[in-house]
Design a protein around this motif. Sequence first.
Motif, PDB file in Angstrom:
ATOM      1  N   LYS A 180      70.331  34.352 -46.306  1.00 27.53           N
ATOM      2  CA  LYS A 180      70.712  35.755 -46.082  1.00 27.53           C
ATOM      3  C   LYS A 180      70.937  36.506 -47.403  1.00 27.53           C
ATOM      4  O   LYS A 180      70.394  37.581 -47.621  1.00 27.53           O
ATOM      5  CB  LYS A 180      71.991  35.835 -45.225  1.00 27.53           C
ATOM      6  CG  LYS A 180      71.849  35.156 -43.871  1.00 27.53           C
ATOM      7  CD  LYS A 180      73.134  35.232 -43.067  1.00 27.53           C
ATOM      8  CE  LYS A 180      74.308  34.475 -43.680  1.00 27.53           C
ATOM      9  NZ  LYS A 180      74.085  33.024 -43.809  1.00 27.53           N
ATOM     10  N   THR A 181      71.753  35.897 -48.267  1.00 20.77           N
ATOM     11  CA  THR A 181      72.052  36.552 -49.549  1.00 20.77           C
ATOM     12  C   THR A 181      70.782  36.697 -50.390  1.00 20.77           C
ATOM     13  O   THR A 181      70.555  37.736 -51.014  1.00 20.77           O
ATOM     14  CB  THR A 181      73.126  35.740 -50.313  1.00 20.77           C
ATOM     15  OG1 THR A 181      74.291  35.657 -49.491  1.00 20.77           O
ATOM     16  CG2 THR A 181      73.499  36.399 -51.633  1.00 20.77           C
ATOM     17  N   SER A 182      69.941  35.677 -50.360  1.00 18.83           N
ATOM     18  CA  SER A 182      68.698  35.725 -51.142  1.00 18.83           C
ATOM     19  C   SER A 182      67.765  36.825 -50.642  1.00 18.83           C
ATOM     20  O   SER A 182      67.078  37.474 -51.441  1.00 18.83           O
ATOM     21  CB  SER A 182      67.989  34.372 -51.078  1.00 18.83           C
ATOM     22  OG  SER A 182      68.809  33.369 -51.623  1.00 18.83           O
ATOM     23  N   GLY A 196      73.735  34.390 -39.404  1.00 24.92           N
ATOM     24  CA  GLY A 196      72.998  33.132 -39.345  1.00 24.92           C
ATOM     25  C   GLY A 196      73.734  32.095 -40.170  1.00 24.92           C
ATOM     26  O   GLY A 196      74.650  32.434 -40.931  1.00 24.92           O
ATOM     27  N   ASP A 197      73.308  30.845 -40.021  1.00 22.39           N
ATOM     28  CA  ASP A 197      73.999  29.751 -40.699  1.00 22.39           C
ATOM     29  C   ASP A 197      74.022  29.928 -42.221  1.00 22.39           C
ATOM     30  O   ASP A 197      73.122  30.548 -42.798  1.00 22.39           O
ATOM     31  CB  ASP A 197      73.305  28.422 -40.388  1.00 22.39           C
ATOM     32  CG  ASP A 197      73.667  27.916 -39.001  1.00 22.39           C
ATOM     33  OD1 ASP A 197      74.339  28.654 -38.252  1.00 22.39           O
ATOM     34  OD2 ASP A 197      73.268  26.780 -38.681  1.00 22.39           O
ATOM     35  N   ALA A 198      75.013  29.325 -42.836  1.00 22.12           N
ATOM     36  CA  ALA A 198      75.055  29.244 -44.291  1.00 22.12           C
ATOM     37  C   ALA A 198      73.792  28.517 -44.750  1.00 22.12           C
ATOM     38  O   ALA A 198      73.309  27.613 -44.066  1.00 22.12           O
ATOM     39  CB  ALA A 198      76.291  28.467 -44.739  1.00 22.12           C
ATOM     40  N   ALA A 241      62.362  34.629 -49.360  1.00 29.04           N
ATOM     41  CA  ALA A 241      63.091  35.316 -50.435  1.00 29.04           C
ATOM     42  C   ALA A 241      62.607  34.781 -51.774  1.00 29.04           C
ATOM     43  O   ALA A 241      62.644  35.473 -52.785  1.00 29.04           O
ATOM     44  CB  ALA A 241      64.594  35.100 -50.277  1.00 29.04           C
ATOM     45  N   LYS A 242      62.125  33.535 -51.753  1.00 28.08           N
ATOM     46  CA  LYS A 242      61.668  32.907 -52.993  1.00 28.08           C
ATOM     47  C   LYS A 242      60.380  33.550 -53.496  1.00 28.08           C
ATOM     48  O   LYS A 242      60.297  33.969 -54.642  1.00 28.08           O
ATOM     49  CB  LYS A 242      61.472  31.407 -52.775  1.00 28.08           C
ATOM     50  CG  LYS A 242      61.107  30.668 -54.035  1.00 28.08           C
ATOM     51  CD  LYS A 242      61.232  29.173 -53.864  1.00 28.08           C
ATOM     52  CE  LYS A 242      60.990  28.477 -55.190  1.00 28.08           C
ATOM     53  NZ  LYS A 242      61.370  27.063 -55.115  1.00 28.08           N
ATOM     54  N   SER A 243      59.372  33.639 -52.645  1.00 35.43           N
ATOM     55  CA  SER A 243      58.097  34.228 -53.076  1.00 35.43           C
ATOM     56  C   SER A 243      58.086  35.742 -52.909  1.00 35.43           C
ATOM     57  O   SER A 243      57.284  36.428 -53.529  1.00 35.43           O
ATOM     58  CB  SER A 243      56.942  33.624 -52.269  1.00 35.43           C
ATOM     59  OG  SER A 243      56.934  34.161 -50.962  1.00 35.43           O
TER      60      SER A 243
HETATM   61  P1  GDP Z   1      72.989  32.160 -47.290  1.00 36.37           P
HETATM   62  O1  GDP Z   1      74.076  31.144 -47.279  1.00 36.37           O
HETATM   63  O2  GDP Z   1      72.406  32.360 -45.922  1.00 36.37           O
HETATM   64  O3  GDP Z   1      73.384  33.453 -47.930  1.00 36.37           O
HETATM   65  O4  GDP Z   1      71.793  31.544 -48.163  1.00 36.37           O
HETATM   66  P2  GDP Z   1      71.463  31.768 -49.723  1.00 36.37           P
HETATM   67  O5  GDP Z   1      70.761  33.056 -49.910  1.00 36.37           O
HETATM   68  O6  GDP Z   1      72.675  31.520 -50.522  1.00 36.37           O
HETATM   69  O7  GDP Z   1      70.392  30.624 -49.944  1.00 36.37           O
HETATM   70  C1  GDP Z   1      70.719  29.264 -49.740  1.00 36.37           C
HETATM   71  C2  GDP Z   1      69.791  28.388 -50.569  1.00 36.37           C
HETATM   72  O8  GDP Z   1      68.456  28.504 -50.108  1.00 36.37           O
HETATM   73  C3  GDP Z   1      69.790  28.768 -52.055  1.00 36.37           C
HETATM   74  O9  GDP Z   1      69.675  27.592 -52.827  1.00 36.37           O
HETATM   75  C4  GDP Z   1      68.535  29.610 -52.177  1.00 36.37           C
HETATM   76  O10 GDP Z   1      68.000  29.569 -53.466  1.00 36.37           O
HETATM   77  C5  GDP Z   1      67.613  28.951 -51.145  1.00 36.37           C
HETATM   78  N1  GDP Z   1      66.650  29.894 -50.570  1.00 36.37           N
HETATM   79  C6  GDP Z   1      66.897  31.121 -50.089  1.00 36.37           C
HETATM   80  N2  GDP Z   1      65.773  31.712 -49.652  1.00 36.37           N
HETATM   81  C7  GDP Z   1      64.776  30.833 -49.871  1.00 36.37           C
HETATM   82  C8  GDP Z   1      63.353  30.854 -49.629  1.00 36.37           C
HETATM   83  O11 GDP Z   1      62.765  31.810 -49.143  1.00 36.37           O
HETATM   84  N3  GDP Z   1      62.670  29.714 -49.962  1.00 36.37           N
HETATM   85  C9  GDP Z   1      63.266  28.619 -50.501  1.00 36.37           C
HETATM   86  N4  GDP Z   1      62.492  27.571 -50.786  1.00 36.37           N
HETATM   87  N5  GDP Z   1      64.595  28.558 -50.749  1.00 36.37           N
HETATM   88  C10 GDP Z   1      65.330  29.654 -50.438  1.00 36.37           C
END
Ligand code: GDP
Length: 171
Positions: free
Chosen positions: A19-21, A13-15, A150-152
């Motif tokens: 995903k990592t979270s 999926g997009d950056a 991923a946040k909550s």
């Molecule tokens: P990735 O590029 O797909 O791996 O995305 P990351 O996991 O690095 O998350 C990208 C941004 O989105 C970061 O600033 C995270 O803190 C934020 N983020 C990830 N999951 C959530 C979520 O469930 N809720 C919110 N509000 N922000 C999130």
Amino acid sequence: MTDLNQAKIVLLGDANSGKTSIVQRYINKSYNDHSSPTIGSTYLTKIVDFDKKSIKLCIWDTAGQERYYSLAQNYAREAQVCVLVYDITSKDSFYNLDRWYNSIKDYLAENAIIAIVGNKHDLINKEAVPIEEVKNFAQIIGALYMRTSAKSGIGIEDMFIEICREFTGNP
Ligand code: GDP
Ligand code: MG
């Protein structure tokens, strides 16, 4: 342990979709508002007990290479599970799932499980794509549909339980 009990899971999926979270929340029970895009790929494993069996989840997070759809094919090779993650506040991240899916579908294991995951459910008031449209797309490609934050932490454990359930073929 037989091969059957080992599941290769790729997250695509997009950056910035989270995903990592999602992986961090699931494996390390942690969340970081300033998660930085890791360079390269991340590979993590977790052994879960499901329905009296142990399943080794081998999770591949395609960190920082999201612009290169073709690289995803290497990650996706012979994966039994493909998780397509979008950010529910970003239309583009949803519409790009079609492209992600089409880039990798021929590389997955036979009868692979596909899951569409709408992440950032805590921002539901900023939801950008009608849920019917997402469900419709999921139906067309034969995917499960789930929501997470991923946040909550909402939906994260359930997502992996659902995947294990499908993987073991147990209702
Ligand atoms: P990735 O590029 O797909 O791996 O995305 P990351 O996991 O690095 O998350 C990208 C941004 O989105 C970061 O600033 C995270 O803190 C934020 N983020 C990830 N999951 C959530 C979520 O469930 N809720 C919110 N509000 N922000 C999130
Ligand atoms: Mg990442």
